[in-house]
Design a protein around this motif. Structure first.
Motif, short mmCIF file in Angstrom:
data_model
loop_
_atom_site.label_atom_id
_atom_site.label_comp_id
_atom_site.label_asym_id
_atom_site.label_seq_id
_atom_site.Cartn_x
_atom_site.Cartn_y
_atom_site.Cartn_z
N SER A 84 -6.85 9.72 6.50
CA SER A 84 -5.68 8.84 6.60
C SER A 84 -4.46 9.63 6.15
O SER A 84 -4.43 10.85 6.20
CB SER A 84 -5.92 7.60 5.75
N LEU A 114 -10.49 8.23 3.48
CA LEU A 114 -9.19 8.38 2.84
C LEU A 114 -8.47 9.64 3.30
O LEU A 114 -7.29 9.62 3.65
CB LEU A 114 -9.37 8.43 1.32
N TYR A 150 -4.91 5.99 -3.96
CA TYR A 150 -6.29 5.77 -4.41
C TYR A 150 -6.55 6.53 -5.71
O TYR A 150 -7.14 6.00 -6.65
CB TYR A 150 -7.26 6.21 -3.33
N ASP A 184 -2.01 7.45 1.15
CA ASP A 184 -3.20 6.64 0.85
C ASP A 184 -4.08 7.33 -0.18
O ASP A 184 -4.60 6.69 -1.11
CB ASP A 184 -4.00 6.38 2.13
N ASN A 227 0.80 -1.23 0.00
CA ASN A 227 0.00 0.00 0.00
C ASN A 227 0.83 1.27 0.00
O ASN A 227 0.30 2.36 0.19
CB ASN A 227 -0.96 0.05 1.20
N TRP A 264 -10.66 -0.07 0.26
CA TRP A 264 -11.26 1.11 0.88
C TRP A 264 -12.78 1.06 0.88
O TRP A 264 -13.43 1.65 1.76
CB TRP A 264 -10.77 2.38 0.16
#
Length: 648
Positions: free
Chosen positions: A65, A62, A73, A69, A10, A55
């Motif tokens: 975070s 998001l 995305y 991240d 990630n 997610w």
């Protein structure tokens, strides 16, 4: 492929390996990938799907975070947009099943971005309260005043205490750091960037724009339109509530009592200035920046967001135009008219992209109807002055309450000189046909230069003429002719002073003032002749001691002094109870009486005083000229009717 997927953790560095810069939207917002075969496309699709689905299954947000991240995305979304065929077409053909899978994943990602967008918009909306809005409008007022405009009235006094719960902590930065465009840019308004309220915390505006760009690129602009308008419209509705503007029907406006309606009209005037000059420009700037990727969507969202709150404001203004008219509402209607006319250029600039321009058309319609209500109210006011029915005399011949009311009223009209001159152009306030109109026309045409008068000046001239006619009629209820002239002098002098010491003097001109001062002097001479003729006749030489053989019986000196004393004491007893409030007029009247009475009394004493002997002289010649002078200084003070003072 196995090595990459097994090490997928990630992190941004890995997602950049999966979705290299060539797969990310270019500067024009179009996704491009050159030379990608189906196997590589499927690998990247699976990685993108994994990011989206992870997610989708998460309750976290998001943008709460890490930045990595969010970037991961968005990179995945970019690739899905590319595979789905939006933006610029890829250089190679993509298998249909990959496109279908990309579209499914893209739909899931758009739902997530829509939720993220909504959350960012709601959580980062700057909490506004009455203090914020007052501070902003005061800054605008100071700017307007420094540029030669009129300062805007303070708003704080018209905000309800119930708004206290809206006062929240401010977290603002200058809007110019994040947003482009300003009211100055669009309309030449005096409002500049550093006086605009930030409607959303500036640090998240860039994130909102990125989300909006991706939703627009993925053809999810309708969903974006809905979420943007819903959130911002609710916030604007809350601002209206903070400003004291509630939804109220026309029927409710017509039933509401005047004191409460007056308060609502004051709040409406201030709210209009704040909504247009602060909030709408803020919405315009915010919308232009966040939705910059679509000109059409930008205009639609702005119109949809602000139309409801603006029409709610305008509906109240429209309701006022059809309310029952009354003189007390006139000045609030003028304030509303001026406020609407003042913000109309801003509205025309704000809604320049609206092909129907419905809001500006509505404003222009309300302006016309407010103007018509103002003109009809003025006409009814003139008619009411003519018909004012009270027949109760004022005590001591004082100023009639109607004169005070009318002069204070027309003085306030002068404060709206520009507006009323515009509205009253080619309009004539001609009250009821009959004596009042004939009286007014005769006085107006007597030497007045009507052609040089402004429309407002002419209308005020007519109104004051109607007032003079009514006062002349009211003066006839006094049985004492002298008091009638005192009443007229008091009232005409009051009117002249009010005109001279205000802007009314400029409207009516010096000729009007000189003519009415001459009228006051004429009333004074009539008062002297009517009131003091009996006293003066007592001091006439009617032939006593002249040796005349007339058969008319002669009055003895003793009787002459006795008659004089009785006549003087009666006038003193009555006229000390009369009231002349203006010190200058009171002194002028006393001087007029003294100049007529004192010299005549000195001559009278010289001719007849020597014919009274000793004790008889002391008993019948009660007053010296100095006594009379002293007693005359008590006239028109509104005192109890005491006996005159005499020398001991």
């Amino acid at each position: 492929m196995i090595r990459i997927l097994s090490g997928f953790d990630n992190r941004l560095s890995i997602i950049n390996d999966l979705f290299p810069p060539s797969a990310v939207a270019d500067d024009d917002g179009d996704a491009q990938v050159d030379g990608v075969d189906d196997s590589e496309a499927e690998l990247r699709l699976e990685a993108a799907q994994k990011v989206v689905l992870r997610w989708d299954a998460s309750d976290s947000l998001l943008w709460e975070s890490s930045p990595e991240d969010a970037e991961e995305y968005l990179a995945a979304v970019n690739y899905l947009i590319f595979l789905a065929g939006y933006g610029t077409s890829p250089a190679v053909s993509i298998a249909d099943d990959l496109v279908t899978r990309a579209e499914v994943a893209l739909q899931i990602s758009m739902s997530r971005l829509e939720e993220e967008f909504r959350h960012l918009m709601v959580r980062n909306a700057v909490p506004l309260d009455s203090n914020d809005l007052c501070s902003s409008i005061r800054c605008l007022s100071l700017s307007s005043a420094s540029d030669g405009g009129e300062p805007i009235d303070d708003f704080e006094s018209s905000v309800d205490d119930e708004n206290h719960h809206h006062q929240l902590q401010q977290q603002q930065q200058p809007a110019s750091e994040q947003l482009e465009g300003s009211p100055k840019d669009r309309s030449g308004s005096t409002l500049v960037d550093d006086r605009c309220l930030d409607l959303i915390h500036p640090e998240v505006v860039a994130d909102l724009k990125v989300i909006a760009d991706h939703m627009i690129l993925a053809k999810y602009d309708r969903e974006l339109h809905q979420v943007y308008c819903t959130v911002r419209r609710d916030i604007l509705d809350e601002c209206l509530s903070i400003l004291g503007i509630d939804r109220i029907s026309i029927e409710e406006v017509q039933r509401i009592e005047w004191r409460m309606l007056d308060d609502k009209m004051k709040k409406w005037i201030q709210a209009l200035k704040i909504i247009v000059r602060i909030l709408l420009w803020g919405e315009r700037r915010l919308c232009d920046h966040i939705l910059a990727a679509s000109e059409e969507l930008k205009e639609e969202c702005f119109m949809e967001t602000v139309k409801g709150p603006v029409m709610q404001l305008l509906n109240f203004g429209d309701a006022i135009t059809i309310c029952q008219r009354s003189a007390e509402k006139l000045f609030r209607m003028l304030d509303m008219h001026d406020a609407l006319a003042d913000v109309l250029p801003d509205l025309q600039a704000l809604f320049a992209g609206d092909p129907k321009d419905l809001i500006c058309e509505a404003v222009e319609g309300i302006l016309k109807r407010l103007g018509d209500s103002v003109k009809r109210t003025l006409m009814e006011f003139g008619n009411a002055i003519q018909r004012e029915p009270s027949r109760r005399p004022t005590q001591g011949g004082e100023i009639h309450p109607m004169a005070r009311y009318v002069l204070n009223y027309v003085k306030l009209l002068a404060d709206y000189m520009d507006t009323l001159n515009f509205l009253l152009e080619n309009e004539v306030i001609g009250g009821d046909q009959g004596n009042a109109e004939s009286y007014g026309n005769s006085r107006i045409s007597d030497g007045e230069n009507l052609e040089s008068m402004t429309p407002l000046g002419h209308h005020i001239l007519v109104i004051i003429s109607y007032l003079e006619f009514n006062l002349d009629e009211k003066s006839k209820i006094y049985e004492d002719g002298a008091m009638r002239y005192i009443f007229l002098m008091n009232n005409i002098n009051y009117i002249v002073n009010k005109v001279k010491d205000s802007d009314l003097g400029k409207l009516l001109g010096d000729h009007w003032i000189r003519k009415h001062r001459s009228q006051i002097r004429q009333y004074a001479r009539s008062y002297l002749r009517t009131s003091w003729i009996k006293v003066l006749s007592c001091m006439k030489d009617d032939g006593f001691g002249s040796g005349s053989s007339s058969s008319v019986s002669k009055v003895t000196p003793k009787d002459k002094f006795k008659n004089f004393n009785l006549a003087f004491e009666e006038i003193y007893r009555v006229q000390t109870t009369w009231k002349v409030p203006d010190p200058q007029l009171r002194e002028e009247l006393r001087i007029l009486v003294s100049e007529a009475v004192i010299p005549a009394y000195r001559s009278f004493m010289g001719r007849f005083g020597s014919q009274l002997g000793g004790r008889q002289a002391t008993r019948h010649m009660k007053y010296t000229p100095d006594d009379l002078e002293s007693n005359l200084s008590d006239l028109f003070e509104g005192l109890p009717g005491f006996a005159p003072r005499k020398k001991t």
